[in-house]
Design a protein around this motif. Structure first.
Motif, PDB file in Angstrom:
ATOM      1  N   GLY A 188      10.701  -1.255   5.849  1.00 38.09           N
ATOM      2  CA  GLY A 188      10.680  -0.947   4.204  1.00 38.09           C
ATOM      3  C   GLY A 188      12.157  -1.458   3.495  1.00 38.09           C
ATOM      4  N   LEU A 189      12.879   0.017   4.218  1.00 35.21           N
ATOM      5  CA  LEU A 189      14.576  -0.372   3.410  1.00 35.21           C
ATOM      6  C   LEU A 189      15.008  -1.125   4.089  1.00 35.21           C
ATOM      7  CD1 LEU A 189      15.269   3.887   4.221  1.00 35.21           C
ATOM      8  CD2 LEU A 189      14.482   2.687   1.981  1.00 35.21           C
ATOM      9  N   SER A 190      15.279  -1.794   4.908  1.00 36.79           N
ATOM     10  CA  SER A 190      16.329  -2.687   5.819  1.00 36.79           C
ATOM     11  C   SER A 190      15.067  -4.341   5.586  1.00 36.79           C
ATOM     12  CB  SER A 190      16.648  -2.428   7.142  1.00 36.79           C
ATOM     13  OG  SER A 190      17.116  -1.152   7.352  1.00 36.79           O
ATOM     14  N   LEU A 191      14.264  -4.362   6.338  1.00 35.91           N
ATOM     15  CA  LEU A 191      13.405  -5.693   5.564  1.00 35.91           C
ATOM     16  C   LEU A 191      12.804  -6.147   4.883  1.00 35.91           C
ATOM     17  CD1 LEU A 191      13.079  -5.930   9.545  1.00 35.91           C
ATOM     18  CD2 LEU A 191      15.282  -7.117   8.311  1.00 35.91           C
ATOM     19  N   GLY A 192      12.624  -5.033   3.844  1.00 39.23           N
ATOM     20  CA  GLY A 192      11.552  -5.576   2.612  1.00 39.23           C
ATOM     21  C   GLY A 192      11.920  -5.775   1.895  1.00 39.23           C
ATOM     22  N   GLY A 193      13.062  -6.321   1.619  1.00 40.50           N
ATOM     23  CA  GLY A 193      13.623  -6.934   0.327  1.00 40.50           C
ATOM     24  C   GLY A 193      13.440  -8.978  -0.226  1.00 40.50           C
ATOM     25  N   PRO A 194      12.769  -9.302   0.677  1.00 37.96           N
ATOM     26  CA  PRO A 194      12.000 -10.474   0.674  1.00 37.96           C
ATOM     27  C   PRO A 194      11.462 -10.938   0.059  1.00 37.96           C
ATOM     28  CG  PRO A 194      13.707 -10.693   2.423  1.00 37.96           C
ATOM     29  CD  PRO A 194      13.324  -8.846   1.971  1.00 37.96           C
ATOM     30  N   THR A 195      10.107 -10.432   1.054  1.00 39.54           N
ATOM     31  CA  THR A 195       8.800 -10.373   0.880  1.00 39.54           C
ATOM     32  C   THR A 195       7.755  -9.275   0.386  1.00 39.54           C
ATOM     33  OG1 THR A 195       7.991 -10.447   2.573  1.00 39.54           O
ATOM     34  CG2 THR A 195       9.011 -12.693   1.976  1.00 39.54           C
ATOM     35  N   GLY A 196       7.909  -8.203   0.859  1.00 41.53           N
ATOM     36  CA  GLY A 196       7.182  -6.759   0.171  1.00 41.53           C
ATOM     37  C   GLY A 196       6.878  -5.982   1.402  1.00 41.53           C
ATOM     38  N   TYR A 197       7.277  -7.331   2.440  1.00 38.89           N
ATOM     39  CA  TYR A 197       7.106  -6.456   4.343  1.00 38.89           C
ATOM     40  C   TYR A 197       5.697  -6.010   3.956  1.00 38.89           C
ATOM     41  CZ  TYR A 197       7.994  -1.666   2.905  1.00 38.89           C
ATOM     42  OH  TYR A 197       7.216  -0.773   2.501  1.00 38.89           O
ATOM     43  N   ALA A 198       4.586  -7.265   3.916  1.00 38.39           N
ATOM     44  CA  ALA A 198       3.515  -7.188   4.476  1.00 38.39           C
ATOM     45  C   ALA A 198       3.371  -6.183   5.862  1.00 38.39           C
ATOM     46  CB  ALA A 198       2.494  -8.353   4.292  1.00 38.39           C
ATOM     47  N   ILE A 199       4.292  -7.274   6.867  1.00 33.70           N
ATOM     48  CA  ILE A 199       4.186  -7.441   8.194  1.00 33.70           C
ATOM     49  C   ILE A 199       1.958  -6.417   8.756  1.00 33.70           C
ATOM     50  CG2 ILE A 199       6.272  -6.325   8.245  1.00 33.70           C
ATOM     51  CD1 ILE A 199       5.886  -3.319   8.416  1.00 33.70           C
ATOM     52  N   ASN A 200       1.203  -6.763   7.678  1.00 29.23           N
ATOM     53  CA  ASN A 200      -0.088  -6.498   7.983  1.00 29.23           C
ATOM     54  C   ASN A 200      -0.933  -6.872   7.593  1.00 29.23           C
ATOM     55  OD1 ASN A 200      -2.536  -4.623   8.219  1.00 29.23           O
ATOM     56  ND2 ASN A 200      -1.276  -2.769   7.891  1.00 29.23           N
ATOM     57  N   PRO A 201      -1.930  -8.460   8.022  1.00 28.51           N
ATOM     58  CA  PRO A 201      -2.485  -8.710   7.259  1.00 28.51           C
ATOM     59  C   PRO A 201      -3.897  -8.144   6.217  1.00 28.51           C
ATOM     60  CG  PRO A 201      -2.373  -9.326   9.598  1.00 28.51           C
ATOM     61  CD  PRO A 201      -1.418  -8.293   9.067  1.00 28.51           C
ATOM     62  N   ALA A 202      -4.393  -7.400   7.044  1.00 25.39           N
ATOM     63  CA  ALA A 202      -5.631  -6.693   6.192  1.00 25.39           C
ATOM     64  C   ALA A 202      -4.680  -5.324   5.186  1.00 25.39           C
ATOM     65  CB  ALA A 202      -6.079  -5.113   6.618  1.00 25.39           C
ATOM     66  N   ARG A 203      -3.404  -5.025   5.009  1.00 26.20           N
ATOM     67  CA  ARG A 203      -2.982  -4.368   4.390  1.00 26.20           C
ATOM     68  C   ARG A 203      -2.909  -5.222   3.006  1.00 26.20           C
ATOM     69  NH1 ARG A 203      -0.034  -4.434   0.842  1.00 26.20           N
ATOM     70  NH2 ARG A 203       1.769  -3.912   0.235  1.00 26.20           N
ATOM     71  N   ASP A 204      -2.462  -6.742   3.467  1.00 23.63           N
ATOM     72  CA  ASP A 204      -2.811  -8.203   2.155  1.00 23.63           C
ATOM     73  C   ASP A 204      -3.487  -8.076   1.724  1.00 23.63           C
ATOM     74  OD1 ASP A 204       0.205  -9.518   0.922  1.00 23.63           O
ATOM     75  OD2 ASP A 204      -1.654 -10.396   1.057  1.00 23.63           O
ATOM     76  N   LEU A 205      -4.384  -8.601   2.258  1.00 24.95           N
ATOM     77  CA  LEU A 205      -4.669  -9.759   2.045  1.00 24.95           C
ATOM     78  C   LEU A 205      -6.766  -8.770   1.904  1.00 24.95           C
ATOM     79  CD1 LEU A 205      -6.620 -12.036   2.000  1.00 24.95           C
ATOM     80  CD2 LEU A 205      -7.972 -11.900   4.277  1.00 24.95           C
ATOM     81  N   GLY A 206      -7.005  -7.324   2.162  1.00 26.96           N
ATOM     82  CA  GLY A 206      -7.964  -7.510   1.729  1.00 26.96           C
ATOM     83  C   GLY A 206      -7.010  -6.619   0.245  1.00 26.96           C
ATOM     84  N   PRO A 207      -6.452  -5.344  -0.048  1.00 20.10           N
ATOM     85  CA  PRO A 207      -6.059  -5.400  -1.311  1.00 20.10           C
ATOM     86  C   PRO A 207      -6.244  -6.756  -2.219  1.00 20.10           C
ATOM     87  CG  PRO A 207      -4.860  -3.443   0.308  1.00 20.10           C
ATOM     88  CD  PRO A 207      -5.838  -5.074   1.137  1.00 20.10           C
TER      89      PRO A 207
END
Length: 249
Positions: A188-207
């Motif tokens: 989150g701290l290093s790679l989250g800036g461009p997209t908000g770091y979904a890195i998990n399809p269920a975490r993004d699609l379900g909500p």
């Protein structure tokens, strides 16, 4: 592990993950929250603690994968696909449940998400866009760049998780989940800036699905034209992680 245990474990664990994750995003975002504007570092640690709580809770039942990208990476590495569908189903249902629970925790703040005139400062309070509480939104909309970001960030999650299994004692000592949680904070701290770091399809699609039907005033769009990227990118990243691990380790 039985199919029932896997489904229940992933459902409960993913629900806890999203409750913490969407909860910290709501805390930082909504106008009438005590944590309003407390920043990206708070969000990164909130998601990390969500992984900590969810994975430790689910581990006795399902192993606590909580992420289709992790599940796919493990399946690509081991060649065992027979229970993948159970993991994915539990993760999706759990993600939707967690999003609803986070909404209920901040129900009064969501209901207050309206424009108000005549504040003590003499200015209007603008409604808060709410999709970012539930799902990811890229800072710059560029499908190719956004997809690459999600693929690389997911490899940064799944490949280390697979490699952690080579370190003797992590699992037995109970510290593996803690290490993974800190890894998520680091992503989150290093790679989250461009997209908000979904890195998990269920975490993004379900909500995102839940956001589309919740009765939130002035909630704005659910941005379905972008929704495929935080699903496809992490799935590709998870599969590549399994292939890299198989080839290198």
């Amino acid at each position: 592990m039985s199919n029932g245990d896997i489904f229940l474990g992933e459902l409960i664990g993913t629900a806890i993950l999203i409750l913490f994750g969407a909860g910290v995003c709501a805390a930082v975002t909504l106008n009438h929250s005590k944590a309003k504007a407390s920043g990206w570092t708070v969000i990164a640690f909130g998601w990390g603690f969500g992984v900590l709580a969810g994975a430790y809770t689910a581990a006795p039942l399902s192993g606590g994968q909580l992420n289709p990208a992790v599940t796919i990476g493990i399946a690509v590495d081991t060649g065992k696909w027979d229970k993948v569908w159970v993991y994915l189903l539990g993760q999706m249902v759990g993600a939707m449940l967690g999003a609803v629970l986070a909404y209920l925790v901040y129900l009064a703040q969501f209901q207050a998400n309206v424009r108000k005139e005549g504040t003590t400062e003499g200015t209007a309070v603008e409604p808060t866009p709410t999709l970012g509480i539930f799902s990811t939104i890229p800072e710059i909309r560029n499908p190719v760049a956004n997809l690459i970001t999600e693929i690389i960030a997911t490899i940064g999650l799944v490949l280390p998780i697979l490699a952690f299994g080579l370190t003797k004692g992590l699992g037995e000592s109970g510290t593996l989940v803690l290490i993974v949680s800190l890894l998520v904070v680091g992503i989150g701290l290093s790679l989250g800036g461009p997209t908000g770091y979904a890195i998990n399809p269920a975490r993004d699609l379900g909500p995102r699905i839940v956001h589309s039907f919740l009765p939130i005033p002035n909630k704005g769009t659910s941005n379905w034209s972008y929704a495929w990227i935080p699903v496809v990118g992490p799935l590709i990243g998870g599969a590549l992680s399994g292939l890299i691990y198989n080839a290198a380790f």
